[in-house]
Design an enzyme around this catalytic site. Structure first.
Site, mmCIF file in Angstrom:
data_model
loop_
_atom_site.group_PDB
_atom_site.id
_atom_site.type_symbol
_atom_site.label_atom_id
_atom_site.label_comp_id
_atom_site.label_asym_id
_atom_site.label_seq_id
_atom_site.Cartn_x
_atom_site.Cartn_y
_atom_site.Cartn_z
ATOM 1 N N ARG A 1 13.263 9.567 39.296
ATOM 2 C CA ARG A 1 13.190 9.406 40.763
ATOM 3 C C ARG A 1 14.586 9.259 41.381
ATOM 4 O O ARG A 1 14.803 8.485 42.312
ATOM 5 C CB ARG A 1 12.298 8.204 41.121
ATOM 6 N N LYS B 1 -1.695 15.746 55.169
ATOM 7 C CA LYS B 1 -1.805 16.132 53.762
ATOM 8 C C LYS B 1 -1.679 17.631 53.604
ATOM 9 O O LYS B 1 -2.231 18.389 54.389
ATOM 10 C CB LYS B 1 -3.154 15.695 53.217
ATOM 11 N N SER C 1 -2.573 -4.400 51.735
ATOM 12 C CA SER C 1 -1.337 -4.787 51.054
ATOM 13 C C SER C 1 -0.341 -5.377 52.043
ATOM 14 O O SER C 1 -0.317 -5.024 53.215
ATOM 15 C CB SER C 1 -0.724 -3.580 50.344
ATOM 16 N N GLU D 1 -2.461 -7.974 47.800
ATOM 17 C CA GLU D 1 -2.324 -6.956 46.737
ATOM 18 C C GLU D 1 -0.995 -7.003 45.963
ATOM 19 O O GLU D 1 -0.481 -5.975 45.534
ATOM 20 C CB GLU D 1 -2.543 -5.537 47.308
ATOM 21 N N CYS E 1 6.424 7.946 45.835
ATOM 22 C CA CYS E 1 5.812 8.613 44.695
ATOM 23 C C CYS E 1 4.583 7.842 44.244
ATOM 24 O O CYS E 1 4.469 6.648 44.511
ATOM 25 C CB CYS E 1 6.776 8.634 43.519
ATOM 26 N N GLU F 1 -9.179 14.360 50.987
ATOM 27 C CA GLU F 1 -8.132 15.174 50.385
ATOM 28 C C GLU F 1 -8.647 16.384 49.605
ATOM 29 O O GLU F 1 -8.110 17.470 49.710
ATOM 30 C CB GLU F 1 -7.337 14.269 49.453
ATOM 31 N N CYS G 1 -6.970 6.928 55.051
ATOM 32 C CA CYS G 1 -5.709 7.297 55.694
ATOM 33 C C CYS G 1 -6.013 8.620 56.404
ATOM 34 O O CYS G 1 -6.778 9.409 55.900
ATOM 35 C CB CYS G 1 -4.626 7.564 54.671
ATOM 36 N N HIS H 1 4.072 3.984 58.529
ATOM 37 C CA HIS H 1 4.947 4.833 57.719
ATOM 38 C C HIS H 1 6.346 4.891 58.310
ATOM 39 O O HIS H 1 7.227 5.550 57.781
ATOM 40 C CB HIS H 1 4.363 6.240 57.598
ATOM 41 N N CYS I 1 -2.468 1.555 58.101
ATOM 42 C CA CYS I 1 -2.584 1.627 56.634
ATOM 43 C C CYS I 1 -2.029 0.324 56.059
ATOM 44 O O CYS I 1 -1.645 -0.580 56.810
ATOM 45 C CB CYS I 1 -1.845 2.854 56.105
HETATM 46 N N1 GLN Z 1 -5.693 -1.373 50.630
HETATM 47 C C1 GLN Z 1 -4.633 -0.434 50.443
HETATM 48 C C2 GLN Z 1 -3.335 -0.997 50.991
HETATM 49 O O1 GLN Z 1 -3.396 -1.707 51.939
HETATM 50 C C3 GLN Z 1 -4.918 0.867 51.132
HETATM 51 C C4 GLN Z 1 -3.821 1.856 50.953
HETATM 52 C C5 GLN Z 1 -4.133 3.251 51.393
HETATM 53 O O2 GLN Z 1 -4.970 3.488 52.196
HETATM 54 N N2 GLN Z 1 -3.435 4.207 50.900
HETATM 55 O O3 GLN Z 1 -2.262 -0.703 50.508
HETATM 56 ZN ZN ZN Z 2 -4.311 4.159 54.346
#
Ligand code: GLN
Ligand code: ZN
Length: 758
Positions: free
Chosen positions: A15, A114, A434, A485, A517, A606, A645, A696, A728
């Protein structure tokens, strides 16, 4: 027989690119330093392919962030608000990718979506009425020359004009058709320049050709290329498609003046049939995508040789290719020390795939090789049984009946019961799960994995973090809390590690977007739950607060889609196996007093087939049931949430409602809010939490900004049906962004609550 790669991974086996770019973001690496690091990586990739006999080596498949963004910059599609920032070229580039907040202004990032049916995300180029498309960048030329300097003549790769136009967002009155002339001019110039520099082949990627095309689309495609191809001069043009077949335009395309056409034989269900039925022009080269660019199982040589021999009857010139760019697989098995030899023999990552190219090339050129040991060993892999069965699991899956997929009582009934028990305020606030993965969190996991600390030390650190996180959320005034998390590096890998049937790797990273990643686990055998996975941490978190704490699971479809899946049993069976394992965990959480359980399905959309006709009667008929199987056994008062997402589910909205969750949170802030109108028009049953700010990006949204978004949503969705949350999980952000953002989010929700109660 020659070999061709569509594209190579670029993040680096260790990476390196990620770390260099992040260092640049942090101001610890200069622009020159970043370009140097990039060049080093590119050079090593070119050399490796060259030394290992790849004939058509791609260039310009590299990117500091994203290829489509590179193409937008190449063609001058930089929206004015970014130009107005008056940053240096690289600064402007990253402002489009991640937003900018600083001395020169405050601008959000471009939307991110995506890339077809993969977990790679591209930056959506924006074309407005004032956009002037013309060749202004130099990246493909620079990279071609960089490789040439190393003595390697590459095949430059550029995203084609049709796919660019199909994926771009149009913000004004003008449509794709208004830009065809400019695109023709720009691409002619690109081909001309590359020819001048000494390129003999140029690859134009047109994956949009494998999606449902209207007559107008086919017209647009033919119009553009009829403008470009007559001027291509001495350069040969390879039209490269991937991720499916080109059933809507095969005849048109094979009749055009391309020198090569790249077709996907792995995901293209109809590719073989199309060639058989319609033939393949003698004067063109078929770049046959026979090595899977998306999965990591070894190629079955016998099948590939058979296929190529068959193709030889209709195609005169064949080049052996990958089904898509190798961007979607990790670099190399050589860094994997925990996999057994037996396991490793079954896999091929990017480097090993290049080895397969070499072997197949020999096999196909020299029939005698068919009796050689490589061929025999490869055959053995597919003839032998691997020891991977779990009778109990396969029995449980085969005994499932319709009722196992139905939750009772129905949604409306449950809603009343949950309202009475949970007593949440109007517009409840929450997060997606998270919290920032700060360096101490990462070192804790790392140290435990490397045996530097004991299990007890590892757990007690996590518990300390959970306690801090709960305290922070209480202080911020959120209504439904999460444990944060901290024990999870990756939401799928974590479950993979705790379920039987998965293998996990050490360094098998795959780029997801920009510098991010993922390290997908490998589904090796039948999946089952062998221990309690999440309940301990959730129960501990709940013990610290009166507010409800959400139990947090990754859903079966996401676990499947973000793993390297088995190729020896149907995906559906695998999904049901995972669903049954998670079902047990859901019931465990419930019986331990967890009242709200979130089952994340960010990857559900996806792998939705790229063609609508394949949606029902296929994919959707097993993924929605797989999700329902996970939660259908809970009591009426247990509230089931899900999270996705990206909000691009207007077209499958009925199926999303059919997942029968009580609440769904999803991204909405980085795309337009058109989904909200669709929810209303469709009369969406499930309660919704459209993300009110973009996690993001490092930008901190203000209270007014969030209120604005909420008021806009409330025009279409009644307050009783609305939750307030970021779009997210917060793991990729720092505390310095997260805390003020959440404070603003809560303040915005409270202020609107007050306004509504007056
Ligand atoms: N519960 C996950 C987080 O909060 C969801 C992540 C995701 O949707 N990619 O990180
Ligand atoms: Zn998400």
């Amino acid at each position: 027989m020659k070999t061709s790669l569509i594209g190579y991974p670029r993040i680096g086996a260790f990476r390196e690119l990620k770390f260099a770019v992040e260092k640049y973001f942090a101001g610890a690496l200069s622009e020159d330093g970043l370009y140097c690091a990039a060049l080093e990586l590119k050079a090593s990739h070119w050399r490796f392919q060259n030394e290992n006999g790849i004939d058509f080596i791609p260039s310009n498949d590299f990117s500091l962030y994203d290829n489509l963004l590179d193409t937008a910059v190449l063609l001058g599609a930089v929206p004015k608000r970014y130009r107005d920032l008056k940053l240096c070229a690289l600064g402007e580039y990253f402002a489009m990718a991640r937003g900018y907040q600083g001395e020169n202004g405050d601008v959000k990032a471009l939307a991110m979506k995506k890339w077809f049916n993969t977990n790679y995300h591209y930056i959506v180029p924006e074309i407005g009425d004032d956009t002037r498309i013309s060749l202004i960048g130099t990246k493909p030329f620079d990279e071609f020359l960089q490789a040439k300097k190393l003595g390697i003549t590459t095949k430059p790769v550029i995203i084609g004009p049709f796919t660019f136009l199909k994926l771009a967002g149009f913000t004004g009155e003008k449509t794709a058709e208004d830009f065809t002339r400019d695109f023709i001019r720009a691409y002619r110039e690109i081909l001309d320049k590359l020819g001048g520099l000494g390129a003999s082949w140029v690859q134009l990627d047109e994956p949009s050709l494998v999606t449902d095309l209207s007559e107008k689309d086919v017209q647009l495609f033919t119009e553009i290329y009829s403008g470009i191809l007559p001027e291509k001069g001495a350069v040969k043009v390879l039209l490269q498609t991937y991720f499916g077949d080109i059933r809507d335009c095969y005849r048109e395309i094979t009749a055009m003046d391309f020198d090569g056409i790249g077709l996907d034989f792995i995901e293209g269900a109809q590719t073989e049939g199309l060639i058989e039925r319609c033939g393949f022009p003698e004067n063109k080269t078929l770049f046959a995508g026979v090595i899977n660019g998306k999965n990591i199982w070894r190629n079955n040589y016998a099948n590939t040789v058979k296929l190529i021999e068959k193709l030889k009857t209709s195609c005169k010139n064949i080049v052996l290719g990958s089904s898509c760019s190798l961007l979607h697989v990790p670099y190399t098995l050589s860094g994997e020390n925990k996999l057994t030899d037996e396991q490793k023999r079954c896999f091929a990552f990017a480097e090993e795939k290049i080895g397969e190219f070499e072997q197949l090339k020999k096999l196909l050129s020299d029939g005698a090789f068919l009796s050689g040991s490589e061929y025999r060993n490869n055959g053995k892999l597919f003839g032998q049984k691997r020891n991977i069965e779990n009778k109990e699991v396969s029995y449980a899956v085969s005994s499932l009946s319709e009722n196992d997929f139905i939750r009772l009582p129905d949604f409306t009934e449950r809603k009343k019961i949950q309202k009475a028990i949970l007593k949440l305020p109007l517009l409840p606030t929450t997060t997606i799960g998270s919290f920032p993965q700060t360096s101490d969190v990462k070192s804790n996991r790392h140290d435990y994995k490397n045996g530097k600390i004991s299990f007890e030390e590892y757990v007690s650190f996590n518990k300390r973090k959970i306690a801090e996180c709960i305290a922070l959320q209480e202080k911020t005034g959120l209504d439904v809390l999460v444990h944060g998390e901290f024990e999870r590096g990756d939401m799928v890998e974590y479950f993979g590690e705790n379920l039987d049937g998965f293998l996990f790797t050490e360094k098998a990273w795959v780029q997801s977007y920009g510098t991010r990643c993922v390290k997908p686990p490998i589904i090796w055998g039948d999946v089952s739950r062998i221990k309690v996975i999440t309940a301990d941490y959730s129960v501990y978190a709940q013990s610290l607060t009166q507010k409800p704490v959400k139990g947090m699971l990754t859903g079966p479809v996401t676990i499947l889609n973000w793993s390297f899946a088995r190729e020896d049993i149907p995906l559906k069976d695998c999904a049901f196996q995972i669903a049954l394992a998670l079902r047990a965990e859901v019931l465990e959480l419930e019986s331990n007093g967890i009242k709200i359980i979130q089952i994340d399905e960010p990857a559900l959309r996806e792998k939705l087939p790229l063609r609508k006709s394949d949606w029902h009667g296929g994919y959707l008929d097993w993924v929605i049931p797989a999700f329902r199987l996970v939660h259908s056994g809970v009591k009426p008062e247990t509230q089931i949430h899900t999270h996705m997402c990206y909000s691009e589910f207007s077209d499958i909205i009925k199926d999303i409602d059919n997942m029968d969750a009580d609440v769904i949170t999803f991204e909405a802030s980085r795309s337009d809010l058109s989904i909200i109108g669709t929810l209303r028009d469709y009369n969406f049953k499930t309660t919704v939490g459209p993300g009110v700010y973009d996690i993001h990006s490092p930008r901190v949204p203000g209270v007014c900004e969030i209120k604005g978004v909420l008021l806009h949503i409330l025009e279409k969705i009644p307050a009783e049906k609305l939750w307030v949350n970021p779009d997210c999980g917060l793991k990729t952000r720092g505390n310095e962004e997260t805390i003020p953002s959440l404070e603003n989010l809560v303040a915005a929700a409270k202020s609107i609550r007050e306004e509504l109660s007056i």
